[in-house]
Motif scaffolding. Sequence first.
Motif, PDB file in Angstrom:
ATOM      1  N   TRP A  61       8.851  73.313  39.302  1.00 30.28           N
ATOM      2  CA  TRP A  61       7.952  71.982  38.795  1.00 30.28           C
ATOM      3  C   TRP A  61       8.807  71.910  36.740  1.00 30.28           C
ATOM      4  O   TRP A  61       8.642  71.034  35.738  1.00 30.28           O
ATOM      5  CB  TRP A  61       7.356  71.847  39.510  1.00 30.28           C
ATOM      6  N   ILE A 114       3.877  64.956  35.979  1.00 24.17           N
ATOM      7  CA  ILE A 114       4.566  64.584  37.257  1.00 24.17           C
ATOM      8  C   ILE A 114       3.765  63.358  37.670  1.00 24.17           C
ATOM      9  O   ILE A 114       2.503  63.992  37.844  1.00 24.17           O
ATOM     10  CB  ILE A 114       5.009  65.615  37.758  1.00 24.17           C
ATOM     11  N   PRO A 125       3.947  70.040  34.271  1.00 24.92           N
ATOM     12  CA  PRO A 125       3.741  69.285  35.466  1.00 24.92           C
ATOM     13  C   PRO A 125       2.855  68.553  35.666  1.00 24.92           C
ATOM     14  O   PRO A 125       2.747  68.049  37.289  1.00 24.92           O
ATOM     15  CB  PRO A 125       3.601  70.921  36.751  1.00 24.92           C
ATOM     16  N   ARG A 150       6.781  78.356  40.968  1.00 19.79           N
ATOM     17  CA  ARG A 150       5.933  76.715  40.779  1.00 19.79           C
ATOM     18  C   ARG A 150       6.638  76.307  39.380  1.00 19.79           C
ATOM     19  O   ARG A 150       7.145  75.228  38.815  1.00 19.79           O
ATOM     20  CB  ARG A 150       4.584  76.568  40.750  1.00 19.79           C
ATOM     21  N   GLY A 153       5.083  63.494  42.992  1.00 22.35           N
ATOM     22  CA  GLY A 153       6.511  64.906  42.991  1.00 22.35           C
ATOM     23  C   GLY A 153       6.873  64.824  44.638  1.00 22.35           C
ATOM     24  O   GLY A 153       7.607  65.459  44.370  1.00 22.35           O
ATOM     25  N   HIS A 197      13.715  64.624  36.870  1.00 29.67           N
ATOM     26  CA  HIS A 197      12.098  65.455  36.001  1.00 29.67           C
ATOM     27  C   HIS A 197      12.070  64.273  34.646  1.00 29.67           C
ATOM     28  O   HIS A 197      10.836  64.434  34.680  1.00 29.67           O
ATOM     29  CB  HIS A 197      12.662  66.826  35.599  1.00 29.67           C
TER      30      HIS A 197
END
Length: 293
Positions: free
Chosen positions: A184, A191, A188, A180, A194, A231
Amino acid sequence: MSRSTGIAVRTIRFYCDEGILESHRSAGGHRMFDADSAIERLLLVRRLRALGLGLGSITDVLHGDRSIAEVVAAESGRLDIEFRALAWRRASLRAVETAAPPQRAERLALLAAAQDGAAAHECLVRFWRRVLAPIPRCDTDGWVGWNVPEPPVDPSVVEVVAYAELAALVADPGMNSAVRQQFWRSQPSLIRDGRRLYADMADVMADVVPLVSAGVRPRDGSELDRFVNAHANARGERDSPRFRKQLLTNATDTDHRIHRYWSLTGQLLRTRVTVGQAHNWVYNALVRATPGR
């Protein structure tokens, strides 16, 4: 009727009691049949039984609930599953048999934990569903199908051991968090969307796969820029040297378990380029393009 069909009297009586063969009683209590239709039904039952079909399926055919083609297809599918299970067991037994004595107990434990190909495959699918959460399943089915190898139909010793090792890797408690983190990246929790990030990453990886296939070395360029932008946008930020360093913070891309997972997956998928290889290409491009990381 027994003489005409070669079927024992006891069996004919059983078929009558089970409703497979129709009959009625005479005034004297004897079973009476329509000779032609009864013999035809008995011969059909015998032929279907010779193919291994169960009485439930045969009854469905005789009652018109299913066609012969349908029950034969169902039985064929059942045998395919059974043969795959037997092939896995045979390869597992050979894998234990051919292991060097010092490694035999370890290999036995590995294969026993995997159970069989179907169970190991389900274990891999569940792992990736958790990694990709909370992305809806309908969006990730294609990704999982491309990157999770199906159990080999007739596995070799090498393949059954590789597949069992994949199942063992995803059962590692730390593997989920490591993957993960790789997927990510850092922070994360920041975010915002997603699902959008997942879609943008899929587009980037689709363009990187041909580069990996062609042996192009990781480089700074549009693929890396799109990766970083995906990102950054997901976190409400912009591409910058600071943000690129942030993407490398606590990176797990060099984790030996992750590399081993994708190495084994590549071995099973043969010529197919996995997302793991594409992701590693982008990571190496980011490392090379980020001074003072």
